[in-house]
Design a protein around this motif. Sequence first.
Motif, PDB file in Angstrom:
ATOM      1  N   LYS A 101      -1.479 -19.202  18.061  1.00 34.45           N
ATOM      2  CA  LYS A 101      -0.820 -18.510  16.947  1.00 34.45           C
ATOM      3  C   LYS A 101      -1.837 -17.848  16.036  1.00 34.45           C
ATOM      4  N   ILE A 148       8.392 -26.372  13.738  1.00 27.09           N
ATOM      5  CA  ILE A 148       7.662 -25.313  14.447  1.00 27.09           C
ATOM      6  C   ILE A 148       7.014 -24.401  13.423  1.00 27.09           C
ATOM      7  N   GLU A 149       7.752 -24.089  12.371  1.00 27.75           N
ATOM      8  CA  GLU A 149       7.199 -23.187  11.350  1.00 27.75           C
ATOM      9  C   GLU A 149       8.028 -23.279  10.080  1.00 27.75           C
ATOM     10  N   VAL A 190       2.511 -15.007  18.068  1.00 23.12           N
ATOM     11  CA  VAL A 190       2.521 -16.269  18.821  1.00 23.12           C
ATOM     12  C   VAL A 190       2.513 -15.979  20.320  1.00 23.12           C
ATOM     13  N   ALA A 226       3.802 -30.251  15.864  1.00 23.08           N
ATOM     14  CA  ALA A 226       2.961 -30.283  17.072  1.00 23.08           C
ATOM     15  C   ALA A 226       1.502 -30.521  16.686  1.00 23.08           C
ATOM     16  N   ILE A 247       2.514 -17.695  24.184  1.00 23.46           N
ATOM     17  CA  ILE A 247       2.739 -18.912  24.969  1.00 23.46           C
ATOM     18  C   ILE A 247       2.325 -18.603  26.398  1.00 23.46           C
ATOM     19  N   LYS A 295      16.408 -15.586  20.146  1.00 23.69           N
ATOM     20  CA  LYS A 295      15.302 -14.665  19.865  1.00 23.69           C
ATOM     21  C   LYS A 295      14.957 -13.723  21.012  1.00 23.69           C
ATOM     22  N   GLU A 337      -1.803 -24.891  19.519  1.00 20.05           N
ATOM     23  CA  GLU A 337      -0.840 -25.979  19.362  1.00 20.05           C
ATOM     24  C   GLU A 337      -0.422 -26.576  20.690  1.00 20.05           C
ATOM     25  N   GLU A 338      -0.105 -27.830  20.625  1.00 18.05           N
ATOM     26  CA  GLU A 338       0.567 -28.517  21.727  1.00 18.05           C
ATOM     27  C   GLU A 338       1.939 -27.869  21.909  1.00 18.05           C
ATOM     28  N   PHE A 339       2.363 -27.664  23.139  1.00 17.55           N
ATOM     29  CA  PHE A 339       3.682 -27.081  23.411  1.00 17.55           C
ATOM     30  C   PHE A 339       4.752 -28.154  23.262  1.00 17.55           C
ATOM     31  N   VAL A 392      -0.075 -22.838  23.465  1.00 19.55           N
ATOM     32  CA  VAL A 392       0.488 -22.055  22.348  1.00 19.55           C
ATOM     33  C   VAL A 392      -0.648 -21.595  21.445  1.00 19.55           C
ATOM     34  N   GLU A 439      15.716 -25.337  19.881  1.00 17.25           N
ATOM     35  CA  GLU A 439      15.367 -24.950  18.509  1.00 17.25           C
ATOM     36  C   GLU A 439      16.596 -24.796  17.625  1.00 17.25           C
ATOM     37  N   LYS A 485      -0.416 -19.928   9.023  1.00 17.66           N
ATOM     38  CA  LYS A 485       0.025 -21.026   9.894  1.00 17.66           C
ATOM     39  C   LYS A 485      -0.834 -22.265   9.639  1.00 17.66           C
TER      40      LYS A 485
END
Length: 423
Positions: free
Chosen positions: A149, A288-289, A159, A122, A161, A220, A191-193, A147, A198, A107
């Motif tokens: 990760k 996001i990824e 991950v 983010a 949250i 998901k 990370e910042e949320f 967040v 999505e 990441k």
Amino acid sequence: MNILVLGAGGRENAFCWKLSKSKYINKIYAVPGNAGTENYAENHNISVNDFQKIKSLVIDKGIKMVLVGPEEPLVKGIHDYFLNDDSIKDVHIIGPQKKGALLEGSKSFAKEFMIRNNIPTAKYLKVNEDNINEGNVFLDDLSPPYVLKADGLAAGKGVLIINNLNEAKIELKNMLIEKKFGEASKNVVIEEFLDGIELSCFVLTDGKNYINFPMAKDYKKIGEGDTGLNTGGMGAISPVPFVSKEFKNKIEKEIIRPTINGLRKEKIAFRGFIFIGLIKVKDQPKVIEYNVRMGDPETEVVLPRIKNDFGEILISLVNNKLKFVKMKFSDHSAATVVSVSGGYPAKYEKGKEIKGLDNKTESIIFHCGTIKKSKKVFTNGGRVLAVTSLGRDFKMAVSKSYSFIKNINYKGIYYRKDIGFDL
Ligand code: AMP
Ligand code: GLY
């Protein structure tokens, strides 16, 4: 050309299904495959990480191309393994070498790549056990939720949250010091949320040129209304109704092109799929990824909408002819509904006989975790079937999938009844 599809899920079943329609492909092999791939391919019960056995199969069967489904063999270096062995170095691997696979395998590598290439994402901080205090200060400055990760691959579970600041600090310590996710959480990205909706974006690239595949949205969470635990994916829809032409152009300009240019500038060899997990925050797409493969269950809605010969696309890719490929997509919407084993994504049982698969339908039945034994099909994983339908709009497609899946039967069957509910 003979091709090997590596993997055992719905994605790989969809690859085999689409390749079986190609006039450029002679024979399809699947490793290890499932009861669904068996309809199109010759399955071989080998682990996707057993490179030596895969090599023997490739040589024995005259396989010239390997399409890698899951990320793990890529992150472990299957492409590099082939390149470093004279007897198989000319076999075309679809999927990046180790360095490119870091976009998914680390990441922090992905975040650093995005920052260097001005790709919206983010705000973040990478921490390890030596600068955990800096991590706590960074958390103090963020607003909830928080967040966290795990830097490395953690089977989709890395991950967290978290709503509460103290809890976030405790989890940060658990990840770094107690090695909650083993080696994968030796480093953690805080990370910042990002608050938004999505979507998944797919490109196939040779590291310089690229073509877009249809975008998709997956579901998901295990529970209806997007509640409960995260899963591999309970359903998907393509195209994504809220993606306007302007938004698509913005994704292309601010995310896709800088990603491909970044690979080229940084001399990161890359031949394969890039799956960009995006979030739409107001009108701004942010990453996001990255994944270095196709998505599952997104593949089960993306491929049925592609009118091109998939074998021809892959052959163009390896022959440096990607720029001549003109993608043609169906105007219809595709939806897939995934049925799972009772208990998934926590503990579940396997080996339940599946009934109703032979019922007449227009839907395409992709197998995920299934196995065939003496002509009967049994559950063999958490996700079991992905039932895909096409329709004039996604509602029609979803409802066709439900009318098939309601007649499928195995002990403990569960599926979400609300795929597309938020659109
Ligand atoms: P990842 O493995 O990075 O895709 O994260 C798994 C899921 O966590 C994503 O699909 C998002 O739903 C959620 N997520 C990850 N990062 C963020 C973020 N910065 N803000 C909000 N949600 C996130
Ligand atoms: N559906 C999400 C993934 O394949 O990672």
